[in-house]
Design an enzyme around this catalytic site. Structure first.
Site, PDB file in Angstrom:
ATOM      1  N   GLU A 183       2.197  -6.459  -5.343  1.00 21.62           N
ATOM      2  CA  GLU A 183       1.976  -5.643  -6.334  1.00 21.62           C
ATOM      3  C   GLU A 183       3.057  -4.723  -7.091  1.00 21.62           C
ATOM      4  O   GLU A 183       3.659  -4.788  -7.866  1.00 21.62           O
ATOM      5  CB  GLU A 183       0.690  -4.661  -5.934  1.00 21.62           C
ATOM      6  CG  GLU A 183       0.393  -3.702  -7.127  1.00 21.62           C
ATOM      7  CD  GLU A 183      -0.989  -2.931  -6.932  1.00 21.62           C
ATOM      8  OE1 GLU A 183      -1.576  -3.717  -6.324  1.00 21.62           O
ATOM      9  OE2 GLU A 183      -1.114  -1.689  -7.359  1.00 21.62           O
ATOM     10  N   ASP A 184       3.621  -4.065  -6.015  1.00 23.99           N
ATOM     11  CA  ASP A 184       4.823  -3.190  -6.403  1.00 23.99           C
ATOM     12  C   ASP A 184       6.078  -4.121  -6.862  1.00 23.99           C
ATOM     13  O   ASP A 184       6.541  -3.477  -7.692  1.00 23.99           O
ATOM     14  CB  ASP A 184       5.173  -2.074  -5.357  1.00 23.99           C
ATOM     15  CG  ASP A 184       5.885  -1.059  -5.619  1.00 23.99           C
ATOM     16  OD1 ASP A 184       5.618  -0.465  -6.866  1.00 23.99           O
ATOM     17  OD2 ASP A 184       7.227  -0.882  -5.218  1.00 23.99           O
ATOM     18  N   SER A 185       6.519  -4.852  -6.239  1.00 24.57           N
ATOM     19  CA  SER A 185       7.655  -5.754  -6.288  1.00 24.57           C
ATOM     20  C   SER A 185       7.741  -6.445  -7.691  1.00 24.57           C
ATOM     21  O   SER A 185       8.427  -6.845  -8.488  1.00 24.57           O
ATOM     22  CB  SER A 185       8.093  -6.616  -5.294  1.00 24.57           C
ATOM     23  OG  SER A 185       7.314  -7.217  -4.827  1.00 24.57           O
ATOM     24  N   ASP A 221       0.833  -1.209   0.183  1.00 27.10           N
ATOM     25  CA  ASP A 221       0.029  -0.159  -0.084  1.00 27.10           C
ATOM     26  C   ASP A 221       0.725   1.154   0.017  1.00 27.10           C
ATOM     27  O   ASP A 221       0.788   1.984  -0.879  1.00 27.10           O
ATOM     28  CB  ASP A 221      -0.864   0.163   1.314  1.00 27.10           C
ATOM     29  CG  ASP A 221      -1.492  -1.264   1.584  1.00 27.10           C
ATOM     30  OD1 ASP A 221      -2.746  -1.529   1.068  1.00 27.10           O
ATOM     31  OD2 ASP A 221      -0.982  -2.139   2.115  1.00 27.10           O
TER      32      ASP A 221
HETATM   33  O1  TRH Z   1       4.254  -6.083   0.709  1.00 24.29           O
HETATM   34  P1  TRH Z   1       3.377  -6.579  -0.504  1.00 24.29           P
HETATM   35  O2  TRH Z   1       3.000  -8.036  -0.274  1.00 24.29           O
HETATM   36  O3  TRH Z   1       2.313  -5.785  -0.645  1.00 24.29           O
HETATM   37  C1  TRH Z   1       0.752  -6.466  -1.037  1.00 24.29           C
HETATM   38  C2  TRH Z   1       0.587  -5.747  -2.403  1.00 24.29           C
HETATM   39  O4  TRH Z   1       0.371  -4.413  -2.057  1.00 24.29           O
HETATM   40  C3  TRH Z   1      -1.043  -6.295  -2.649  1.00 24.29           C
HETATM   41  O5  TRH Z   1      -1.504  -5.719  -3.785  1.00 24.29           O
HETATM   42  C4  TRH Z   1      -2.002  -6.172  -1.496  1.00 24.29           C
HETATM   43  O6  TRH Z   1      -3.097  -6.471  -1.654  1.00 24.29           O
HETATM   44  C5  TRH Z   1      -1.477  -6.647  -0.208  1.00 24.29           C
HETATM   45  O7  TRH Z   1       0.013  -6.270  -0.016  1.00 24.29           O
HETATM   46  C6  TRH Z   1      -2.188  -6.490   1.144  1.00 24.29           C
HETATM   47  O8  TRH Z   1       4.443  -6.710  -1.660  1.00 24.29           O
HETATM   48  P2  TRH Z   1       4.638  -5.453  -2.691  1.00 24.29           P
HETATM   49  O9  TRH Z   1       3.463  -5.055  -3.459  1.00 24.29           O
HETATM   50  O10 TRH Z   1       5.559  -5.889  -3.815  1.00 24.29           O
HETATM   51  O11 TRH Z   1       5.088  -4.126  -1.812  1.00 24.29           O
HETATM   52  C7  TRH Z   1       6.546  -4.274  -1.108  1.00 24.29           C
HETATM   53  C8  TRH Z   1       7.208  -3.099  -1.120  1.00 24.29           C
HETATM   54  O12 TRH Z   1       8.374  -3.159  -0.499  1.00 24.29           O
HETATM   55  C9  TRH Z   1       7.500  -2.501  -2.550  1.00 24.29           C
HETATM   56  O13 TRH Z   1       7.266  -1.262  -2.790  1.00 24.29           O
HETATM   57  C10 TRH Z   1       9.028  -2.779  -2.638  1.00 24.29           C
HETATM   58  C11 TRH Z   1       9.441  -2.325  -1.001  1.00 24.29           C
HETATM   59  N1  TRH Z   1      10.506  -3.129  -0.760  1.00 24.29           N
HETATM   60  C12 TRH Z   1      11.775  -2.196  -0.390  1.00 24.29           C
HETATM   61  O14 TRH Z   1      11.707  -1.074  -0.574  1.00 24.29           O
HETATM   62  N2  TRH Z   1      12.992  -2.891  -0.034  1.00 24.29           N
HETATM   63  C13 TRH Z   1      13.108  -4.234   0.140  1.00 24.29           C
HETATM   64  O15 TRH Z   1      14.130  -4.758   0.552  1.00 24.29           O
HETATM   65  C14 TRH Z   1      12.069  -4.972  -0.235  1.00 24.29           C
HETATM   66  C15 TRH Z   1      12.314  -6.493  -0.129  1.00 24.29           C
HETATM   67  C16 TRH Z   1      10.693  -4.406  -0.790  1.00 24.29           C
END
Ligand code: TRH
Length: 364
Positions: A262-264, A22
């Site tokens: 989503e984002d990764s 989010d």
């Molecule tokens: O954390 P997530 O599982 O988030 C998810 C999604 O938003 C999904 O759509 C939603 O329904 C659910 O949560 C509740 O995975 P996501 O989306 O990849 O987000 C992780 C964030 O963390 C992304 O912006 C990348 C960031 N990140 C870093 O900045 N540094 C890191 O070392 C890592 C591993 C991730």
């Protein structure tokens, strides 16, 4: 001399429900609108702690502060008495504070976007841009990120590919990897691991161990480590949780990226490297529909489509080894690069939001 377009003043809202996507998405969007579209953004986030993990320098003692030219506010209840900005974006369609909505309804010209979850499903194109008039006169518009022209597009900074090319040109900086504590033997495939806890990592490692190839897994702090019995060719280590910018560099530096949510997922697409996406597990098989839609769009090499379904549910029987051999690997690399190039051609999410707010189309 190029003239900047008039400044757009906006409030972005983010509730950290669980996980990091989010705030990850809303922060990236806030940064792009500010840096590239001449927006003045006020970001309201209920748990800035989650943001601090990916944006170093945030001072969690402050209720509001400037960071990267964005006004970051801790969103508390009761909500602060503020005059709303004329553009409002509710991240992942979160509920807005009542007092804010009352004030918003008294304004004459308001654009309120409900930014939705990302999916490659077809129905997204039909629903993107629709609005739902409310009794108070406000008309929130459902803005769906997506992979097709008729959707809101994907987050992609205009300079991302240029930065990535410079990085890769330096053969994925070994000094930078060493600064993370990562030093590997030559010819080792580096694997970044960011999955949900139930991902069947052990199954994947077992498959890797049957291939004549060294693999080294990098797990950010907080990531469950695989329960590994000693293997000669598969090793792993923990690394720090990185800033968003460094996380991009990590994805560019690894040979295979395990991503989620989503984002990764989107960042892995832009990294042009092979990746395995773990869809967020939802009830009633919703995540399987999302995986099907993604596989149809991405034309992933076999046996990835089947594997993604299993991977999301936490068990693998699919044999991935054909893709881990030299020939299969090449095919996977090529497919990843082509997919990234194809999707990069579309107009990105921040540009579409910017356009929408500057020239609101006739509401559906
Ligand atoms: O954390 P997530 O599982 O988030 C998810 C999604 O938003 C999904 O759509 C939603 O329904 C659910 O949560 C509740 O995975 P996501 O989306 O990849 O987000 C992780 C964030 O963390 C992304 O912006 C990348 C960031 N990140 C870093 O900045 N540094 C890191 O070392 C890592 C591993 C991730």
């Amino acid at each position: 001399m190029s003239l900047s377009p008039p400044r757009v003043k906006a409030d972005l809202f983010c509730r950290v429900i669980d996980n990091l996507g989010d705030v990850g998405v809303m922060w990236r969007l806030a940064r792009q609108l500010t840096a590239h579209k001449n927006w003045q953004v006020r970001l309201w986030v209920d748990k800035p702690e989650a943001l601090a993990a990916m944006q170093p320098g945030l001072d969690l003692r402050l209720t509001h502060q400037q960071c990267r030219a964005i006004e970051v506010h801790r969103w508390t209840e009761p909500f602060a008495q503020v005059e709303p900005n004329p553009v409002v974006i509710a991240g992942f369609s979160c509920d807005l504070p009542d007092s804010y909505l009352t004030a918003l309804a008294q304004m004459t010209q308001v654009i309120w976007l409900q930014l939705e979850y990302l999916s490659a499903e077809h129905w997204v194109s039909d629903f993107h841009g629709r609005s739902a008039p409310r009794t108070d006169g406000l008309r929130p518009v459902f803005f769906f990120p997506g992979f097709a022209e008729q959707t809101g597009g994907l987050l992609l900074e205009p300079d991302l590919h240029a930065r990535q090319a410079t990085w890769s040109h330096r053969a994925t900086d070994p000094d930078w990897l060493a600064s993370l504590g990562v030093v590997t033997a030559p010819e080792t495939r580096l694997v970044s691991v960011f999955t949900y806890a139930h991902a069947p990592l052990e199954g994947l490692v077992a498959q890797m161990s049957r291939v004549e190839q060294r693999f080294h897994l990098l797990l950010p702090k907080g990531q469950r480590a695989p329960d590994l019995s000693p293997r000669s060719n598969v090793t792993w280590q923990t690394i720090d949780f990185l800033s968003q910018d460094d996380y991009d560099r990590l994805l560019w530096s690894c040979d295979l990226n395990l991503v989620r949510g989503e984002d990764s997922w989107v960042r892995a697409i832009w990294a042009t490297r092979p990746f395995i996406w773990q869809a967020y597990h939802q009830g009633q098989d919703t995540h399987h529909c999302k995986i099907d839609a993604w596989c149809a769009l991405a034309q992933l090499p076999e046996p990835l489509p089947h594997l993604l379904h299993e991977w999301a549910d936490g068990q693998i029987t699919t044999d991935l080894s054909p893709l881990l051999t030299a020939q299969g690997w090449q095919q996977w690399c090529q497919a990843s690069s082509q997919l990234s190039q194809k999707l990069s051609k579309q107009t990105d999410l921040a540009s579409r939001i910017d356009l929408w707010c500057r020239k609101p189309p006739h509401l559906k």
